[in-house]
Design an enzyme around this catalytic site. Structure first.
Site, PDB file in Angstrom:
ATOM      1  CB  CYS A 208      -0.776  -0.149   1.327  1.00 14.49           C
ATOM      2  SG  CYS A 208      -0.002  -0.527   2.688  1.00 14.49           S
TER       3      CYS A 208
ATOM      4  CG  HIS B 181      -9.376   5.298  10.449  1.00 18.52           C
ATOM      5  ND1 HIS B 181      -9.876   5.603  11.501  1.00 18.52           N
ATOM      6  CD2 HIS B 181      -9.733   4.517   9.962  1.00 18.52           C
ATOM      7  CE1 HIS B 181     -10.383   5.084  11.518  1.00 18.52           C
ATOM      8  NE2 HIS B 181     -10.803   4.101  11.236  1.00 18.52           N
TER       9      HIS B 181
HETATM   10  N1  LIG Z   1      -4.455  -4.564   4.437  1.00 12.59           N
HETATM   11  C1  LIG Z   1      -4.134  -3.931   4.307  1.00 12.59           C
HETATM   12  O1  LIG Z   1      -4.069  -2.579   3.898  1.00 12.59           O
HETATM   13  C2  LIG Z   1      -3.058  -4.393   2.763  1.00 12.59           C
HETATM   14  C3  LIG Z   1      -2.528  -3.072   1.879  1.00 12.59           C
HETATM   15  C4  LIG Z   1      -1.611  -3.400   0.856  1.00 12.59           C
HETATM   16  C5  LIG Z   1      -1.895  -4.868   0.653  1.00 12.59           C
HETATM   17  N2  LIG Z   1      -2.066  -5.989   1.234  1.00 12.59           N
HETATM   18  C6  LIG Z   1      -1.841  -7.285   1.819  1.00 12.59           C
HETATM   19  O2  LIG Z   1      -2.662  -8.035   1.059  1.00 12.59           O
HETATM   20  C7  LIG Z   1      -2.539  -9.312   1.471  1.00 12.59           C
HETATM   21  C8  LIG Z   1      -3.905  -9.877   2.191  1.00 12.59           C
HETATM   22  O3  LIG Z   1      -3.953  -9.346   3.194  1.00 12.59           O
HETATM   23  P1  LIG Z   1      -5.376  -8.498   3.681  1.00 12.59           P
HETATM   24  O4  LIG Z   1      -5.009  -7.099   4.660  1.00 12.59           O
HETATM   25  O5  LIG Z   1      -6.241  -8.069   3.021  1.00 12.59           O
HETATM   26  O6  LIG Z   1      -5.689 -10.163   4.654  1.00 12.59           O
HETATM   27  P2  LIG Z   1      -6.392 -10.458   5.628  1.00 12.59           P
HETATM   28  O7  LIG Z   1      -6.370 -11.093   6.588  1.00 12.59           O
HETATM   29  O8  LIG Z   1      -8.149  -9.722   5.321  1.00 12.59           O
HETATM   30  O9  LIG Z   1      -7.238 -11.221   4.284  1.00 12.59           O
HETATM   31  C9  LIG Z   1      -6.664 -12.616   4.016  1.00 12.59           C
HETATM   32  C10 LIG Z   1      -8.361 -13.550   3.585  1.00 12.59           C
HETATM   33  O10 LIG Z   1      -7.518 -14.965   3.344  1.00 12.59           O
HETATM   34  C11 LIG Z   1      -7.797 -15.872   3.552  1.00 12.59           C
HETATM   35  N3  LIG Z   1      -7.069 -17.056   3.184  1.00 12.59           N
HETATM   36  C12 LIG Z   1      -6.044 -17.453   3.822  1.00 12.59           C
HETATM   37  N4  LIG Z   1      -5.560 -18.676   3.557  1.00 12.59           N
HETATM   38  C13 LIG Z   1      -6.246 -19.026   2.343  1.00 12.59           C
HETATM   39  C14 LIG Z   1      -6.188 -20.030   1.043  1.00 12.59           C
HETATM   40  N5  LIG Z   1      -5.135 -20.632   1.581  1.00 12.59           N
HETATM   41  N6  LIG Z   1      -6.998 -20.403   0.727  1.00 12.59           N
HETATM   42  C15 LIG Z   1      -8.044 -18.412   0.422  1.00 12.59           C
HETATM   43  N7  LIG Z   1      -8.240 -17.758   1.087  1.00 12.59           N
HETATM   44  C16 LIG Z   1      -7.341 -18.119   2.182  1.00 12.59           C
HETATM   45  C17 LIG Z   1      -7.971 -15.771   5.429  1.00 12.59           C
HETATM   46  O11 LIG Z   1      -9.505 -16.254   5.969  1.00 12.59           O
HETATM   47  C18 LIG Z   1      -8.562 -14.065   5.062  1.00 12.59           C
HETATM   48  O12 LIG Z   1      -9.934 -13.830   4.628  1.00 12.59           O
HETATM   49  C19 LIG Z   1      -1.633  -9.539   1.975  1.00 12.59           C
HETATM   50  O13 LIG Z   1      -0.346  -9.894   0.928  1.00 12.59           O
HETATM   51  C20 LIG Z   1      -0.986  -8.114   2.560  1.00 12.59           C
HETATM   52  O14 LIG Z   1       0.431  -7.937   2.703  1.00 12.59           O
HETATM   53  C21 LIG Z   1      -2.373  -4.962   2.844  1.00 12.59           C
END
Ligand SMILES: NC(=O)c1ccc[n+]([C@@H]2O[C@H](COP(=O)([O-])OP(=O)(O)OC[C@H]3O[C@@H](n4cnc5c(N)ncnc54)[C@H](O)[C@@H]3O)[C@@H](O)[C@H]2O)c1
Length: 340
Positions: A142, A218
């Site tokens: 992000c 936020h």
């Molecule tokens: N949260 C942020 O602010 C943000 C910002 C940019 C990038 N990211 C990146 O985005 C990605 C996801 O992060 P997030 O914050 O959405 O995480 P999160 O924990 O909110 O969501 C991850 C989801 O994946 C599911 N999951 C886990 N194992 C799985 C599998 N084997 N098959 C299918 N679903 C599965 C979980 O149940 C969960 O609902 C990561 O790579 C993170 O680094 C996050």
């Protein structure tokens, strides 16, 4: 119509699904997750606008007990789509990649995966052409996404040689109780990965930076000190930022005092969940320091990578080979730049 599946329906996955649903040249075939999480329960309560697939078929009973309709398994979803957007917890995407490779599908991973998961480390504005036709793309995180938007904006117009950044990073997303609440600031080892990532995507720029964790949810704030090939004045920087459809110029004088004002404004706009796709730059933060230019940007971490992920679909599926036409399509469907 390019057929898209979203794997992992968490913070990013929910927003990717909404983003794809808004692209008139893409079809969201479905979303997949492992368990009936709160996001999945909310999906059911909203009347299942998206079809749900099970990543762990053995967990089917838990979904049945809650009367959550299931359309099939993750493996079936993968077979039905042209491209997968993997938004699973960091590190899981690398394991899921085997399944995507088995069916020779394209996949786009998020920032938590290692760079080695993909053929290209991708940013819609900074290196769109590198993603053309590739099988596996990885998005920047992000902070890096927003940082690169602003640096690329100045770089293309004026040329940038060097940047130094300070990141005040939100410690967790709302509801992430497992991360704990720390009423403290925590300093990371320098250089921060965002500066290193910027150099990977834009190798002609020398970058370094420091990251400090702070207990807010936020948004992050990044301050950037950039050295142009020629001197960039405040007026030049402002003009560049104002022309960019993913950068919103805001003013302290108008009441945008910090990250919380922007979050509240997004809620007042009626944006789902208070999401913002755009980064904001404070007009009064833009300041010249000798020959360098300095400014502060707000990164709405939960939604900022969605537009660049849509760009990634356009690049890997070769829906559009021209960078500016591709990002313009994404911007049009997501309503970016409408504030101008
Ligand atoms: N949260 C942020 O602010 C943000 C910002 C940019 C990038 N990211 C990146 O985005 C990605 C996801 O992060 P997030 O914050 O959405 O995480 P999160 O924990 O909110 O969501 C991850 C989801 O994946 C599911 N999951 C886990 N194992 C799985 C599998 N084997 N098959 C299918 N679903 C599965 C979980 O149940 C969960 O609902 C990561 O790579 C993170 O680094 C996050």
């Amino acid at each position: 119509m390019v057929k898209v599946g979203v794997v992992g329906y968490g913070v990013i996955g929910q927003r990717l699904a909404d983003g794809v649903a808004r692209q008139k040249d893409m079809e969201l075939v479905g979303v997949a997750d492992v368990a009936p999480t709160l996001a999945i329960r909310a999906l059911k309560e909203k009347g299942m606008p998206y079809n749900l697939y099970l990543a762990v078929p053995d967990n089917a009973k838990a979904f049945e007990e809650l009367n959550i309709p299931v359309s099939g398994t993750l493996e079936e979803l993968v077979q039905k789509v042209d491209v997968i957007l993997d938004a699973t917890s960091a590190g899981v995407g690398a394991k899921n990649k085997e399944l995507y490779a088995k069916y020779n599908k394209k996949a786009i991973f998020q920032g938590g995966e290692k760079n080695s998961v993909a053929d290209v480390f991708f940013h819609g504005y900074a290196n769109y052409e590198k993603g053309l036709g590739k099988q596996f793309l990885k998005l920047t995180s992000c902070n890096t996404t927003g940082l690169i938007r602003s640096v690329d904006c100045l770089d293309r117009l004026y040329g940038i040689e060097k940047v130094a950044i300070t990141i005040v990073r939100r410690v967790a997303d709302p509801g992430d109780y497992h991360r704990g609440l720390t009423n403290a600031l925590q300093v990371d080892k320098a250089p921060s990965h965002q500066a290193v990532d910027l150099m990977t995507i834009m190798p002609h720029i020398e970058a370094t930076g420091i990251l400090i964790h702070t207990p807010v949810t936020h948004g992050h704030i990044i301050t950037v000190v950039a050295k142009g090939k020629k001197k960039i004045t405040k007026e030049m920087a402002l003009e560049a930022f104002k022309t960019h459809d993913r950068i919103r110029v805001v003013r302290l004088a108008d009441g945008f005092l910090g990250n919380a004002s922007l979050f509240r404004y997004a809620r007042d706009l009626g944006n789902p969940r208070g999401d913002m796709y755009e980064i904001a730059v404070w007009e009064e933060s833009i300041v010249e320091s000798g020959d360098d230019i300095m400014y502060a940007i707000n990164i709405p971490q939960e939604a900022v990578t969605i537009p660049e992920t849509m760009d990634a679909v356009r690049a890997c599926m070769e829906m559009e080979t021209d960078r500016l036409k591709a990002v313009a399509e994404t911007n049009k469907y997501l309503g970016l730049g409408k504030w101008k």
